[in-house]
Design a protein around this motif. Structure first.
Motif, mmCIF file in Angstrom:
data_model
loop_
_atom_site.group_PDB
_atom_site.id
_atom_site.type_symbol
_atom_site.label_atom_id
_atom_site.label_comp_id
_atom_site.label_asym_id
_atom_site.label_seq_id
_atom_site.Cartn_x
_atom_site.Cartn_y
_atom_site.Cartn_z
ATOM 1 N N LEU A 45 12.558 -8.037 -0.487
ATOM 2 C CA LEU A 45 13.902 -7.875 0.067
ATOM 3 C C LEU A 45 14.048 -6.551 0.818
ATOM 4 O O LEU A 45 14.695 -6.491 1.862
ATOM 5 N N LEU A 46 13.424 -5.498 0.282
ATOM 6 C CA LEU A 46 13.473 -4.215 0.974
ATOM 7 C C LEU A 46 12.774 -4.326 2.336
ATOM 8 O O LEU A 46 13.268 -3.799 3.341
ATOM 9 N N ALA A 47 11.664 -5.028 2.387
ATOM 10 C CA ALA A 47 10.956 -5.221 3.661
ATOM 11 C C ALA A 47 11.833 -5.965 4.669
ATOM 12 O O ALA A 47 11.846 -5.624 5.858
ATOM 13 N N GLN A 48 12.574 -6.951 4.207
ATOM 14 C CA GLN A 48 13.480 -7.672 5.104
ATOM 15 C C GLN A 48 14.614 -6.760 5.580
ATOM 16 O O GLN A 48 15.025 -6.820 6.731
ATOM 17 N N SER A 54 17.289 1.582 9.250
ATOM 18 C CA SER A 54 16.277 2.634 9.288
ATOM 19 C C SER A 54 15.657 2.836 7.908
ATOM 20 O O SER A 54 16.325 2.676 6.885
ATOM 21 N N VAL A 55 14.390 3.171 7.902
ATOM 22 C CA VAL A 55 13.662 3.304 6.641
ATOM 23 C C VAL A 55 14.225 4.439 5.791
ATOM 24 O O VAL A 55 14.314 4.312 4.568
ATOM 25 N N GLY A 56 14.611 5.535 6.419
ATOM 26 C CA GLY A 56 15.152 6.653 5.649
ATOM 27 C C GLY A 56 16.431 6.300 4.921
ATOM 28 O O GLY A 56 16.598 6.609 3.745
ATOM 29 N N TRP A 62 18.137 2.623 -1.725
ATOM 30 C CA TRP A 62 17.393 1.832 -2.717
ATOM 31 C C TRP A 62 16.960 2.703 -3.896
ATOM 32 O O TRP A 62 17.196 2.360 -5.052
ATOM 33 N N ALA A 63 16.358 3.828 -3.594
ATOM 34 C CA ALA A 63 15.853 4.699 -4.651
ATOM 35 C C ALA A 63 16.990 5.377 -5.413
ATOM 36 O O ALA A 63 16.973 5.434 -6.649
ATOM 37 N N GLY A 64 17.984 5.878 -4.678
ATOM 38 C CA GLY A 64 19.076 6.606 -5.329
ATOM 39 C C GLY A 64 19.939 5.729 -6.210
ATOM 40 O O GLY A 64 20.187 6.049 -7.377
ATOM 41 N N VAL A 65 20.382 4.620 -5.660
ATOM 42 C CA VAL A 65 21.239 3.721 -6.446
ATOM 43 C C VAL A 65 20.450 3.101 -7.589
ATOM 44 O O VAL A 65 20.955 2.973 -8.712
ATOM 45 N N GLY A 103 25.431 11.469 7.390
ATOM 46 C CA GLY A 103 24.791 12.374 8.330
ATOM 47 C C GLY A 103 23.902 11.725 9.363
ATOM 48 O O GLY A 103 23.141 12.399 10.030
ATOM 49 N N GLY A 104 23.964 10.434 9.506
ATOM 50 C CA GLY A 104 23.167 9.850 10.585
ATOM 51 C C GLY A 104 22.589 8.496 10.278
ATOM 52 O O GLY A 104 21.520 8.176 10.744
ATOM 53 N N ALA A 105 23.254 7.701 9.530
ATOM 54 C CA ALA A 105 22.779 6.345 9.228
ATOM 55 C C ALA A 105 23.209 5.400 10.336
ATOM 56 O O ALA A 105 24.102 4.601 10.187
ATOM 57 N N HIS A 106 22.565 5.515 11.497
ATOM 58 C CA HIS A 106 22.922 4.654 12.621
ATOM 59 C C HIS A 106 21.803 3.695 12.909
ATOM 60 O O HIS A 106 20.682 4.002 12.932
#
Length: 106
Positions: A45-48, A54-56, A62-65, A103-106
């Motif tokens: 699902l993460l790959a999809q 954006s990967v960042g 994913w990691a934080g939550v 800060g830049g999730a575009h």
């Protein structure tokens, strides 16, 4: 749609990690199977999600939550200690994810 896939990836990872606790070092079959399936589903699902996000940003969420959710599950359901320091850490993890997105999730 990418956030729905990401939420499902987080849920699968949290389920896999929680099952790992019960696998007793992969010596119990069903918790071990759930762990492997949870992680396979989470990475799929993460790959999809990464097709349209954006990967960042995706990985930070994913990691934080996932980390915050597993920590809360441990404290609420698995008898792990809850302290002000642990709770502050969870708040900081979530705050970091929010700041990354602002800060830049575009």
């Amino acid at each position: 749609m990418p956030y729905v896939l990401l939420a499902a990836a987080i849920a699968a990872e949290v389920a896999g990690t929680t099952a790992m606790k019960y696998s007793e070092g992969f010596t119990r079959l069903w918790p071990s199977v759930i762990t492997v399936l949870g992680y396979l589903l989470a990475f799929g699902l993460l790959a999809q999600t990464l097709k349209t996000m954006s990967v960042g940003t995706a990985y930070a969420i994913w990691a934080g939550v996932g980390t915050a959710a597993v920590a809360c599950i441990g404290m609420l359901f698995l008898g792990e200690s809850a302290s002000a320091v642990k709770l502050a850490g969870i708040v900081l993890v979530i705050g970091g994810v929010v700041l990354l997105n602002l800060g830049g999730a575009h």
